[in-house]
Design a protein around this motif. Sequence first.
Motif, PDB file in Angstrom:
ATOM      1  N   GLY A 267      44.838  60.503 -42.744  1.00  9.46           N
ATOM      2  CA  GLY A 267      45.032  60.785 -41.266  1.00  9.46           C
ATOM      3  C   GLY A 267      44.711  59.131 -41.119  1.00  9.46           C
ATOM      4  N   GLY A 268      43.894  58.427 -42.712  1.00 10.29           N
ATOM      5  CA  GLY A 268      43.613  57.195 -42.197  1.00 10.29           C
ATOM      6  C   GLY A 268      43.200  56.448 -43.172  1.00 10.29           C
ATOM      7  N   VAL A 269      42.393  55.381 -42.675  1.00 14.62           N
ATOM      8  CA  VAL A 269      41.407  54.538 -43.758  1.00 14.62           C
ATOM      9  C   VAL A 269      39.953  54.575 -43.765  1.00 14.62           C
ATOM     10  N   TRP A 270      39.432  54.586 -44.634  1.00 15.17           N
ATOM     11  CA  TRP A 270      37.603  54.266 -44.435  1.00 15.17           C
ATOM     12  C   TRP A 270      37.053  52.798 -45.301  1.00 15.17           C
ATOM     13  N   VAL A 271      36.755  52.123 -44.321  1.00 11.06           N
ATOM     14  CA  VAL A 271      36.474  50.718 -45.162  1.00 11.06           C
ATOM     15  C   VAL A 271      35.124  51.326 -45.576  1.00 11.06           C
ATOM     16  N   LEU A 272      35.103  51.333 -46.933  1.00  8.16           N
ATOM     17  CA  LEU A 272      33.714  51.578 -47.751  1.00  8.16           C
ATOM     18  C   LEU A 272      32.585  50.107 -47.760  1.00  8.16           C
ATOM     19  N   THR A 273      32.911  48.975 -47.719  1.00  8.01           N
ATOM     20  CA  THR A 273      32.798  48.096 -47.887  1.00  8.01           C
ATOM     21  C   THR A 273      32.110  47.772 -46.759  1.00  8.01           C
TER      22      THR A 273
END
Length: 293
Positions: A267-273
């Motif tokens: 369902g999408g993205v997670w910007v880990l930084t």
Amino acid sequence: MFSREQIQLRTPDQVRHMRRAGLVVAKVHAALREAVAPGVTTAELDVVAAEVIAQSGARSNFLGYYGYPATVCVSVNEEVVHAIPGKRRLRAGDLVTFDCGAYVVDEEGTQWHGDAAFTTVVGGTYQDPLDELVDTTTYEALWSAVAAVAVAVQSGASGRGGRLNVVGDAVEAVVERAAEHHGHRLGILREYVGHGIGTQMHMSPDVLNYSVSRRGPRLRPGMVLAIEPMLTAGPPRVRELDDGWTVVTCDGSRAAQWEHTVAILPGGVWVLTAPDGGAQGLEPFGLAPVVLS
């Protein structure tokens, strides 16, 4: 370029470990933003980065990498990437890029990496309109690329829309719009690109910052990518200095780099930084990060 093999997909628990590493990198960035000022040497800023990583219980993934002698790359003005910190003393108006990473170790002894970069102007005021253009356009290109990945994942599109080449297409579109609006075409670095990341800092796939005819691998949940557009104010012709690391523009024009480690989730993205997971960067595109609890 580094040799890379099969693309690895991460489990939710593994992505959580990578989030830990990403937040360490975000802390380093915050400390560097606070410390950068006229008169500070790039070596002193490297010490700042090293101290934050150590205090966070993490380790630098730059220090010793293929012999790299520092914790962070500090690239000033015409230095595009990989500049080694040293005695250079910063001046007001310098355009400086900080590129660094860190890794944490899980209970089984596996390393999990984070990698990110940002550009800033020393003293807060750009010397030249081109400095501002290359910096802000690179920033916009990064988030446009991240948003393009999120949209492709959300739509579940087949074919071109759901492939890795949406990154290069997005970067080129931003550069083209900037050229039309400002009457100046920025260069897109081709020799250095983004990459997969996980148990190592550089892994498959290569993440190109320019459009290509091949579509690239399909975007799939569990992929984690370091997306990092690098733009030059002049032609994108570069050369490596005798130190074996520092890359500079051939014409002396200035450059910028922005980078985040981005996990693809259902369902999408997670910007880990990014401390907020990418909420601020994605908001202008009408998107929100997908966050694992």
